[in-house]
Design an enzyme around this catalytic site. Structure first.
Site, short mmCIF file in Angstrom:
data_model
loop_
_atom_site.label_atom_id
_atom_site.label_comp_id
_atom_site.label_asym_id
_atom_site.label_seq_id
_atom_site.Cartn_x
_atom_site.Cartn_y
_atom_site.Cartn_z
N ASP A 273 27.31 42.67 34.77
CA ASP A 273 28.02 41.40 34.66
C ASP A 273 26.95 40.30 34.72
O ASP A 273 25.80 40.54 35.11
CB ASP A 273 29.07 41.25 35.77
CG ASP A 273 30.13 40.21 35.39
OD1 ASP A 273 29.89 39.42 34.45
OD2 ASP A 273 31.18 40.16 36.04
C1 BGC Z 1 32.62 37.51 34.20
C2 BGC Z 1 32.78 38.54 33.09
C3 BGC Z 1 32.49 37.89 31.77
C4 BGC Z 1 31.09 37.31 31.81
C5 BGC Z 1 30.66 36.67 30.50
C6 BGC Z 1 31.29 36.80 34.13
O1 BGC Z 1 31.27 35.71 35.00
O2 BGC Z 1 32.77 38.13 35.45
O3 BGC Z 1 34.08 39.08 33.12
O4 BGC Z 1 32.64 38.82 30.74
O5 BGC Z 1 31.04 36.33 32.83
O6 BGC Z 1 31.35 35.49 30.29
#
Ligand code: BGC
Length: 761
Positions: A273
């Site tokens: 993530d």
């Molecule tokens: C989130 C993810 C997301 C990623 C990209 C993160 O803060 O937890 O679910 O896909 O950002 O935007």
């Protein structure tokens, strides 16, 4: 001259290095081994914000410019023909910018119903269709991987991202996710099933340590991912932010290498993530192939690690192989030129229709619904009926949509007039109040509060005027939530004082006038309902139903569509009843445990309820709930008959005949639960093992459906043996309309104990 050609080549993306092994033409291993150490390090980091100088800045810029608003990009290396792959959110539709520099054209995406709506349909075919439409927008707008679906378990109703997730049950979550992935990937783009694993709260999400037993992991928090991986082959898996039993998930080899890859056979790419974890070397070693979005300091650590021998080069090469296998599949690598013209009209119809199947009718007395065609008008109460109507949650799950149809507009489109007094009252209140709220923009705010505007409690005389003028009152109560924050108990899970006043007042006045009241819940997750559910005549949960939400709700209210959604989670009587109530951050955390150095529920969190999440808890101890898991009413009624349980090879097959005994056409969800014989391990009273939805059954029509599951699904996880074990004996097979409404029972006899050992963690 050579320099000029090379520069021009990079600029226009022409490969001037045909002599080097090229991605897609040469063996992957040859491409990777021809890379410099710097290039190898470069490949395992995202490219968008890293400032690492040895990628192809020109190509990268071009890629990012071509689809502004994508969340991440993999590194391009033109001399090997490696193109960037564009990774874009998210679970309710593609999240990209809707406007671009130097053009008047717009790039809106469809805001489909949120994940919880999709799970509430219990309809895998429908979810697959929605996935196809989202995949198509991803493809047509030029992104390569949709960062969805989110399938974390609804462990507690206060988790701020539950709307992006499916269910408290791993089977429903896993099957829904698999259908979604099949749909999206049928369009030639990838998915990222996320967040692996135990990202069940948002408070301190980047650092909190989830302490979870091996059994709860295996049976709940990994089970959903296991089903999705085995049944849909997602291109990628996204690890979560949190620690799990002491280590960041992205740094845990047992989770990624041992379980995900070796045991489940996952062949795709694993990405972190965004900014997750702290030790890039450990992430590489754990099998977390790609670190998003990438940081110069981490790049240096990986590069130096390889140079010093601390990080075997072969590990990084293996990770690159997974990344490049993914890149090779992308539309961009295969020369697709985005049209930027998905069929938004067709997708609007898909979102309108699919949301209707995910609406859950909790109560319908005195035949309040469907609305009578003779209805003169409707008095519409609650700010969420109007401009504040919520199509979807905030954060990365948000979508830049062209419009939202709120309930007011839904009624207008459905040719149902609104009672003028209530309409005028709310228009004024919302108009005046919103003029003072300057920073309210749902598409720009990463996190929205539970409600932007305090609910109005209209005076009794105003309500009386509306009751005199109209046939029926509708009250919408709304809630929002989003990434990075959990919900609160007070005034979020529980109603606000004004909401209570509104309910009491309207129900009292309308009932005295002999008129009915319907409540619509436009919510991100469960609310407390037990204290007020006796007041209105009908309650319809609309969740956050997407951009066509107002139309979807009116289609159901009018009876154009018969509601067939069922709850994918339990609505408890009060928050304290939740099995994880004490082990979840809430305003009472300090009160319960005091302030310590390592703060319980913030720095670490004990999953003390073990496997007893949601209905597994309530049904086992016989605790009453407000609305049970799997519950939802219809405008018709169904009879279950003729249950037959047979063994077909390794499968257990329950067939049951469902008949429509009412007066209108409808669909029914049949749920199959097992109850295990007494054995060494404690077991929940009921565990969902299969479900299916009938076709649209006409009155008096019947359908025999089959509910099928493999006999290994009878097993529970015995931690002392690191084995899945199903004791021999009689398993009760219960088929019903909810976990609390079992209609028919049968027995399956497992003649011999079934056991499967897995590698311990
Ligand atoms: C989130 C993810 C997301 C990623 C990209 C993160 O803060 O937890 O679910 O896909 O950002 O935007």
């Amino acid at each position: 001259m050579k320099k000029v050609v090379l520069f021009f080549g990079i600029l226009v993306g022409i490969n001037t290095h045909a002599q080097l092994p090229q991605l897609g033409k040469a063996q992957l291993k040859d491409v990777i081994s021809a890379m410099t150490m710097e290039e190898k390090a470069r490949m395992v980091f995202g490219a968008s914000t890293s400032g690492i100088d040895n990628s192809s800045p020109v190509l990268l810029k071009q890629a990012l410019k071509s689809v502004p608003g994508v969340a991440g990009v993999t590194a391009p290396i033109p001399r090997f023909g490696i193109t960037p792959a564009l990774l874009a959110d998210g679970p309710a539709g593609l999240r990209i910018e809707s406007k671009r520099a130097n053009t008047d054209a717009t790039f809106y995406c469809t805001n489909f119903p949120v994940a919880t709506v999709l799970a509430s349909t219990w309809n895998k075919d429908l979810v697959q269709n929605v996935g196809e439409a989202m995949g198509n927008e991803t493809f047509e707008y030029g992104a390569d991987v949709l960062l969805a679906p989110g399938l974390n378990i609804h462990r507690n109703p206060l988790c701020g991202r539950n709307f992006e997730y499916y269910s408290e049950d791993p089977l429903l979550a896993g099957k829904t996710a698999a259908a979604f992935v099949r749909g999206v990937q049928s369009q030639g783009v990838g998915t990222a099933i996320k967040h692996f694993a135990c990202n069940n709260q948002e408070t301190n999400r980047m650092n909190t340590n989830a302490i979870v037993s091996q059994r709860a992991l295996r049976e709940l928090y990994l089970k959903n991912f296991e089903i999705a991986v085995k049944e849909s082959n997602p291109w990628t898996v996204m690890t979560s932010y949190n620690k799990l039993n002491g280590r960041y998930t992205s740094e845990t080899p047992e989770l990624i290498n041992t379980i995900l890859r070796d045991e489940w056979g996952f062949k795709g790419m694993v990405m972190s993530d965004w900014h997750a974890g702290t030790n890039p070397v450990d992430q590489m070693l754990a099998g977390n192939d790609l670190l998003e979005p990438g940081k110069k300091a981490d790049y240096d650590t990986v590069l130096n690690g390889m140079k010093s021998g601390k990080l075997p080069v072969s590990v990084v090469e293996n990770n690159i192989e997974h990344i490049l296998e993914m890149v090779q599949k992308t539309p961009r690598f295969n020369g697709h030129i985005p049209t930027n013209k998905p069929d938004l009209k067709a997708h609007a119809l898909i979102t309108r229709q699919s949301a209707t199947e995910g609406l859950v009718l909790l109560k319908n007395e005195r035949s309040a619904l469907p609305l009578k065609s003779s209805l003169k008008n409707v008095a519409l109460f609650g700010v969420y009926s109007y401009d504040l109507f919520v199509a979807g949650g905030s954060g990365s799950g948000q979508v830049n949509k062209a419009y939202t149809v709120n309930l007011q507009q839904g009624f207008s489109n459905g040719n149902i007039p609104l009672e003028p007094n209530a309409l005028a009252m709310y228009s004024k209140y919302i108009g005046d109040s919103m003029a003072t709220i300057t920073n309210y923009n749902t598409t720009k705010l990463w996190h929205l509060p539970p409600y932007v505007l305090t609910e109005m409690a209209p005076s009794e005389s105003d309500v009386k005027t509306s009751a005199t003028n109209s046939d029926l009152a509708i009250i919408t109560l709304g809630r929002n939530s989003g990434e990075g924050f959990d919900r609160k108990i007070k005034y979020d899970y529980e109603l606000t004082d004004n909401e209570k006043k509104l309910l009491i007042n309207v129900c009292d006045v309308f009932h005295k006038a002999g008129k009915k009241v319907v409540v619509i819940l436009n919510i991100c997750g469960p609310l407390e309902t037990a204290s007020w559910k006796n007041l209105p005549d009908a309650i319809l949960v609309a969740w956050q139903p997407g951009q066509e939400g107002g139309n979807s709700i009116v289609d159901v209210l009018k009876g154009k569509e018969n509601p067939s959604g069922k709850l994918p989670m339990t609505f408890s009587i009060k928050y304290e009843d939740e099995p994880s109530a004490k082990n979840f951050p809430s305003e009472y955390t300090d009160e319960l445990y005091g302030k310590t150095d390592k703060k319980r529920n913030i720095d670490y969190i004990n999953y003390e309820e073990r496997i007893y999440v949601g209905y597994r808890h309530y049904s086992t101890i016989g605790k009453p709930v407000s609305y049970p898991f799997g519950f939802g009413l219809s405008y018709t009624s169904f009879k279950y008959g003729n249950l037959k349980v047979t063994a077909q090879g390794e499968d257990i097959v329950a067939s049951v005949t469902i008949s429509n005994t009412g007066k209108v056409a409808g669909k029914e969800v049949a749920e199959l639960y097992i109850t295990a014989p007494k054995g060494k391990l404690d077991k929940p009273k009921y565990e969902l093992k299969a479900f299916t939805k009938t076709k649209l059954l006409q009155p008096a029509e019947s359908q025999t459906v089959e509910l099928v599951f493999h006999k290994s699904e009878l097993a529970s996880f015995d931690e002392s043996l690191s084995s899945w074990v199903a004791d021999a004996g009689n398993y009760t097979i219960s088929v019903g309309a909810s976990v609390a409404d079992i209609r028919s029972k049968g027995v399956y006899n497992l003649s011999e104990k079934w056991e499967k050992k897995v590698k311990g963690w």
